[in-house]
Design an enzyme around this catalytic site. Sequence first.
Site, PDB file in Angstrom:
ATOM      1  N   ARG A 150      -9.862   0.691   8.547  1.00  0.00           N
ATOM      2  CA  ARG A 150      -9.419  -0.644   8.938  1.00  0.00           C
ATOM      3  C   ARG A 150     -10.460  -1.396   9.748  1.00  0.00           C
ATOM      4  O   ARG A 150     -10.205  -2.534  10.146  1.00  0.00           O
ATOM      5  CB  ARG A 150      -8.170  -0.507   9.812  1.00  0.00           C
ATOM      6  CG  ARG A 150      -6.878  -0.793   9.111  1.00  0.00           C
ATOM      7  CD  ARG A 150      -5.790  -0.378  10.064  1.00  0.00           C
ATOM      8  NE  ARG A 150      -4.628  -1.172   9.953  1.00  0.00           N
ATOM      9  CZ  ARG A 150      -3.513  -0.734   9.364  1.00  0.00           C
ATOM     10  NH1 ARG A 150      -3.452   0.454   8.820  1.00  0.00           N
ATOM     11  NH2 ARG A 150      -2.465  -1.502   9.334  1.00  0.00           N
TER      12      ARG A 150
ATOM     13  N   ARG B 226      -0.227  -8.530  13.576  1.00  0.00           N
ATOM     14  CA  ARG B 226      -0.848  -7.558  12.663  1.00  0.00           C
ATOM     15  C   ARG B 226      -1.670  -8.279  11.593  1.00  0.00           C
ATOM     16  O   ARG B 226      -2.758  -7.845  11.220  1.00  0.00           O
ATOM     17  CB  ARG B 226       0.241  -6.680  12.020  1.00  0.00           C
ATOM     18  CG  ARG B 226       0.792  -5.651  13.006  1.00  0.00           C
ATOM     19  CD  ARG B 226       2.107  -5.050  12.560  1.00  0.00           C
ATOM     20  NE  ARG B 226       2.099  -4.457  11.248  1.00  0.00           N
ATOM     21  CZ  ARG B 226       3.194  -4.193  10.537  1.00  0.00           C
ATOM     22  NH1 ARG B 226       4.388  -4.462  11.035  1.00  0.00           N
ATOM     23  NH2 ARG B 226       3.104  -3.645   9.355  1.00  0.00           N
TER      24      ARG B 226
ATOM     25  N   ARG C 213      11.274  -0.452  10.975  1.00  0.00           N
ATOM     26  CA  ARG C 213      10.190  -0.203  11.919  1.00  0.00           C
ATOM     27  C   ARG C 213      10.212  -1.149  13.109  1.00  0.00           C
ATOM     28  O   ARG C 213      10.500  -2.329  12.953  1.00  0.00           O
ATOM     29  CB  ARG C 213       8.844  -0.316  11.188  1.00  0.00           C
ATOM     30  CG  ARG C 213       8.454   0.975  10.522  1.00  0.00           C
ATOM     31  CD  ARG C 213       7.304   0.857   9.589  1.00  0.00           C
ATOM     32  NE  ARG C 213       6.150   0.118  10.094  1.00  0.00           N
ATOM     33  CZ  ARG C 213       5.027  -0.042   9.401  1.00  0.00           C
ATOM     34  NH1 ARG C 213       4.916   0.502   8.193  1.00  0.00           N
ATOM     35  NH2 ARG C 213       4.031  -0.727   9.901  1.00  0.00           N
TER      36      ARG C 213
ATOM     37  N   LYS D  30       0.836  -1.218   0.000  1.00  0.00           N
ATOM     38  CA  LYS D  30       0.000   0.000   0.000  1.00  0.00           C
ATOM     39  C   LYS D  30       0.867   1.263   0.000  1.00  0.00           C
ATOM     40  O   LYS D  30       0.663   2.170  -0.809  1.00  0.00           O
ATOM     41  CB  LYS D  30      -0.922   0.036   1.243  1.00  0.00           C
ATOM     42  CG  LYS D  30      -1.844  -1.147   1.392  1.00  0.00           C
ATOM     43  CD  LYS D  30      -2.734  -1.021   2.610  1.00  0.00           C
ATOM     44  CE  LYS D  30      -1.999  -1.050   3.934  1.00  0.00           C
ATOM     45  NZ  LYS D  30      -1.319  -2.323   4.265  1.00  0.00           N
TER      46      LYS D  30
ATOM     47  N   ARG E 152      12.064  -4.977   4.874  1.00  0.00           N
ATOM     48  CA  ARG E 152      11.739  -3.581   4.549  1.00  0.00           C
ATOM     49  C   ARG E 152      12.579  -2.584   5.350  1.00  0.00           C
ATOM     50  O   ARG E 152      12.872  -2.773   6.505  1.00  0.00           O
ATOM     51  CB  ARG E 152      10.269  -3.332   4.876  1.00  0.00           C
ATOM     52  CG  ARG E 152       9.901  -1.866   4.858  1.00  0.00           C
ATOM     53  CD  ARG E 152       8.454  -1.640   4.971  1.00  0.00           C
ATOM     54  NE  ARG E 152       7.853  -2.213   6.158  1.00  0.00           N
ATOM     55  CZ  ARG E 152       6.549  -2.202   6.376  1.00  0.00           C
ATOM     56  NH1 ARG E 152       5.731  -1.683   5.480  1.00  0.00           N
ATOM     57  NH2 ARG E 152       6.056  -2.726   7.475  1.00  0.00           N
TER      58      ARG E 152
END
Length: 216
Positions: A88, A172, A161, A13, A127
């Site tokens: 969400r 998550r 992160r 996203k 990431r």
Amino acid sequence: MRLILFGPPGCGKGTQAQLLCREFKTAHLSTGGMLREAVSNGTEIGLRAKEIMECGALVPDDVVVGIISERLDRPECGYGFILDGFPRTVVQAESLDKLLREKGLKIDRVVEIKVTDELLIERISGRFSCSNCGASYHDRFKQAKQGNVCDVCGGTGFTRREDDKETTVRERLNNYHAQTAPLLPYYHSKGLLAPVDGMANIEEVTAAIRRILDVL
Ligand code: AP5
């Protein structure tokens, strides 16, 4: 153009929102990004959100709806916006509908980026992003062209992160399936849902989203 990019953690996203917002000059509204900024600035919202985000749970609806409501009124949204990570929950989706109705606006499309859970874990664990401009990279799938220099701003600092550890990512994902995926029928029933294959490479996913936007 008013778009929602929808999908599980790590589906792409943020990557697609950054590329499309640069191309179409629209505002990028990432609730995750706004919350991380609030945490790093130590604001009241940040203090409330920090622990929730670190364990991979969802921040309360009233907090994120409040943030989005304030952002939608800013001039930068005048040329449209891409929502990334919001809504969400069903409560958030209904609140968004109400906010937009009051402003005489509507969502053009909800693009669902479809990726399997196994690949999501691999995407998230590799990431990292530029500390200066937030441009997103990946150890395998999207390296900076010149080693440790950001392609977008030339920055040389990069961060990973806190919530990208594997156990938190699994939490998550569980929350996505339990609380967020039920929104798919909600948008399908409104005729707004447009799925794309998020397993394809970054350029192919962007091209698929452009094809959806072409017919608006
Ligand atoms: P948020 O920041 O929104 O995180 P997320 O939804 O979990 O999504 P991610 O940012 O992890 O993934 P992404 O889909 O953007 O993937 P990316 O493009 O980076 O939310 C964080 C937390 O904030 C939540 O857990 C919650 O606590 C809170 N929060 C936020 N919004 C909330 C809300 N509305 N309500 C309540 N709480 C909220 O891509 C991942 C990696 O893969 C990158 O390295 C990228 O380079 C690579 N990649 C991307 N696309 C491809 C591709 N096609 N092929 C190969 N590699 C790819």
